[in-house]
Motif scaffolding. Structure first.
Motif, mmCIF file in Angstrom:
data_model
loop_
_atom_site.group_PDB
_atom_site.id
_atom_site.type_symbol
_atom_site.label_atom_id
_atom_site.label_comp_id
_atom_site.label_asym_id
_atom_site.label_seq_id
_atom_site.Cartn_x
_atom_site.Cartn_y
_atom_site.Cartn_z
ATOM 1 N N ALA A 62 0.830 -1.213 0.000
ATOM 2 C CA ALA A 62 0.000 0.000 0.000
ATOM 3 C C ALA A 62 0.861 1.259 0.000
ATOM 4 O O ALA A 62 0.540 2.249 -0.652
ATOM 5 N N PHE A 63 1.984 1.217 0.691
ATOM 6 C CA PHE A 63 2.881 2.369 0.775
ATOM 7 C C PHE A 63 3.417 2.740 -0.605
ATOM 8 O O PHE A 63 3.494 3.913 -0.962
ATOM 9 N N MET A 64 3.782 1.724 -1.405
ATOM 10 C CA MET A 64 4.307 1.976 -2.751
ATOM 11 C C MET A 64 3.218 2.562 -3.649
ATOM 12 O O MET A 64 3.466 3.480 -4.421
ATOM 13 N N ARG A 65 1.995 2.013 -3.525
ATOM 14 C CA ARG A 65 0.883 2.563 -4.318
ATOM 15 C C ARG A 65 0.655 4.028 -3.958
ATOM 16 O O ARG A 65 0.448 4.868 -4.831
ATOM 17 N N MET A 66 0.725 4.328 -2.660
ATOM 18 C CA MET A 66 0.513 5.688 -2.189
ATOM 19 C C MET A 66 1.590 6.623 -2.746
ATOM 20 O O MET A 66 1.292 7.750 -3.175
ATOM 21 N N MET A 67 2.825 6.177 -2.773
ATOM 22 C CA MET A 67 3.929 7.002 -3.285
ATOM 23 C C MET A 67 3.710 7.336 -4.761
ATOM 24 O O MET A 67 3.851 8.487 -5.167
ATOM 25 N N ILE A 68 3.385 6.324 -5.559
ATOM 26 C CA ILE A 68 3.185 6.564 -6.992
ATOM 27 C C ILE A 68 1.961 7.449 -7.212
ATOM 28 O O ILE A 68 1.985 8.373 -8.024
ATOM 29 N N LYS A 69 0.897 7.158 -6.489
ATOM 30 C CA LYS A 69 -0.339 7.943 -6.630
ATOM 31 C C LYS A 69 -0.066 9.413 -6.348
ATOM 32 O O LYS A 69 -0.527 10.300 -7.070
ATOM 33 N N ASP A 70 0.698 9.680 -5.305
ATOM 34 C CA ASP A 70 1.036 11.040 -4.919
ATOM 35 C C ASP A 70 1.802 11.746 -6.045
ATOM 36 O O ASP A 70 1.477 12.875 -6.428
#
Length: 119
Positions: free
Chosen positions: A11-19
């Motif tokens: 989830a952390f990686m998805r959040m980073m890319i999304k940001d």
């Protein structure tokens, strides 16, 4: 505005890319934590580009790329890999991925890869 599907089991990686993407004018139309969900969301949302993690539970990124490309040969997929996964990256490129980015993500590299495959 280009639509993006983000696929990563962390989830952390998805959040980073999304940001990174949302700050730069991209629309995130879906997130998936495994290849099975990625294929389902791709078929429903038909995003312009997909960021695809390689190593995930249930179905890995390489198999997901194969299924997405079988559904839509024009699909644009960028693989996300950790260091030392070069052989898997080559498998992904052979399966139809257009580019790859290495974790930890650097915003300029993510944007460069996305703009390149969309261009």
């Amino acid at each position: 505005m280009a639509k993006v599907l983000i696929v990563d089991d962390a989830a952390f990686m998805r959040m980073m890319i999304k940001d990174i993407l949302e700050k730069n004018g991209f629309e995130v139309v879906g997130e998936a934590n495994n290849g099975i969900k990625a294929v389902e969301i791709f078929k429903k949302e038909k995003p312009d580009v997909v960021t695809m993690d390689i190593t995930m539970p249930d179905m890995d990124g390489i198999e997901a790329v194969k299924q997405i490309k079988a559904f839509d040969p024009a699909a644009k997929v960028i693989m996300c890999s950790a260091m030392g996964q070069q052989s898997m990256v080559m498998d992904a490129i052979r399966a139809g991925a257009r580019d790859f980015i290495v974790k930890p993500f650097q915003a300029d590299r993510v944007l460069e890869a996305i703009n390149k495959v969309l261009g």
